[in-house]
Design an enzyme around this catalytic site. Structure first.
Site, short mmCIF file in Angstrom:
data_model
loop_
_atom_site.label_atom_id
_atom_site.label_comp_id
_atom_site.label_asym_id
_atom_site.label_seq_id
_atom_site.Cartn_x
_atom_site.Cartn_y
_atom_site.Cartn_z
CG ASP A 1 -0.39 -0.04 2.54
OD1 ASP A 1 0.83 -0.28 2.64
OD2 ASP A 1 -1.11 0.18 3.52
N PRO A 2 0.34 2.42 -0.23
CG PRO A 2 -1.05 4.03 -1.19
CD PRO A 2 -1.08 2.71 -0.48
#
Length: 223
Positions: free
Chosen positions: A67-68
């Site tokens: 995920d970011p």
């Protein structure tokens, strides 16, 4: 959140955008951005940056992240990437280290991987948004369904793509990829916690360039 996405991607993903889970996902994400006062990353216009940086048919390599980045001003919509003025995160430092050691080149000292994307590297996280300071906070809201479909569509509709799967989460996506049509490269995650479990010395970038050459595709400059 309006899905503003490059035309060739819109064409292959239009069915997905009309599914009920995606409509619920959009509703949830809109609410998050509206109520969390700048604490959802990346900025809304960059959620689909990986798609908008590279037309579907131009993909040569797929690198799958989780995920970011969840720190302020880090995430820019490309897996492992940060804007040029941001300090390079440890995982990306290790990616550059492997490139320098294996390809015998000096990497450019900034973390903006748009320079890879425009050459054909699709840098996709399995989850496309995150809340500040809370890794995996948007796990299970629908992004994984969407990005799994993206991987399957790439595998089905393109050929001779290199998939780099780093770490257990990325490697779990192997089942979505047709090994008879594509090259699948697997190793540990470049995070400092696991980089010495196979990532350093994996020669993924050498193997990628050899495969692209074998299939008459333009070389990628990984500097």
């Amino acid at each position: 959140m309006i899905v503003k996405i490059e035309e060739s991607w819109k064409e292959v993903l239009n069915n997905e955008f009309n599914k009920e889970y995606f409509k619920k996902l959009v509703k949830f994400i809109k609410h998050e951005y509206k109520t969390k006062n700048g604490k959802i990353f990346p900025p809304p216009k960059l959620i689909f940056n990986a798609f908008n940086s590279l037309p579907f048919k131009d993909i040569k390599v797929v690198i799958i992240g989780q995920d970011p980045y969840h720190g302020k001003n880090q995430a820019n919509g490309l897996a492992f990437s940060v804007d040029s003025e941001i300090k390079i995160p440890p995982s990306l430092q290790n990616i550059f280290k492997e490139i320098e050691k294996s390809l015998k080149i000096k990497t450019i000292p900034n973390g903006d991987l748009k320079r890879w994307a425009i050459q054909g590297v699709f840098l996709i996280n399995t989850i496309l948004t995150v809340e500040e300071g809370k890794p995996s906070s948007h796990k299970g809201i629908g992004w994984e369904i969407f990005t799994d479909e993206v991987i399957k569509i790439i595998s089905k509709n393109l050929k001779n793509i290199v998939f780099m799967l780093w770490g257990n989460l990325a490697r779990s996506k192997k089942k979505l990829i047709d090994p008879s049509k594509h090259l699948i490269l697997e190793t540990s995650h470049p995070s400092p916690y696991s980089v010495n479990n196979g990532f350093l010395g994996s020669n993924h970038f050498i193997n990628t360039l050899d495969y692209l050459k074998k299939h008459n595709k333009n070389k990628i400059n990984f500097q």
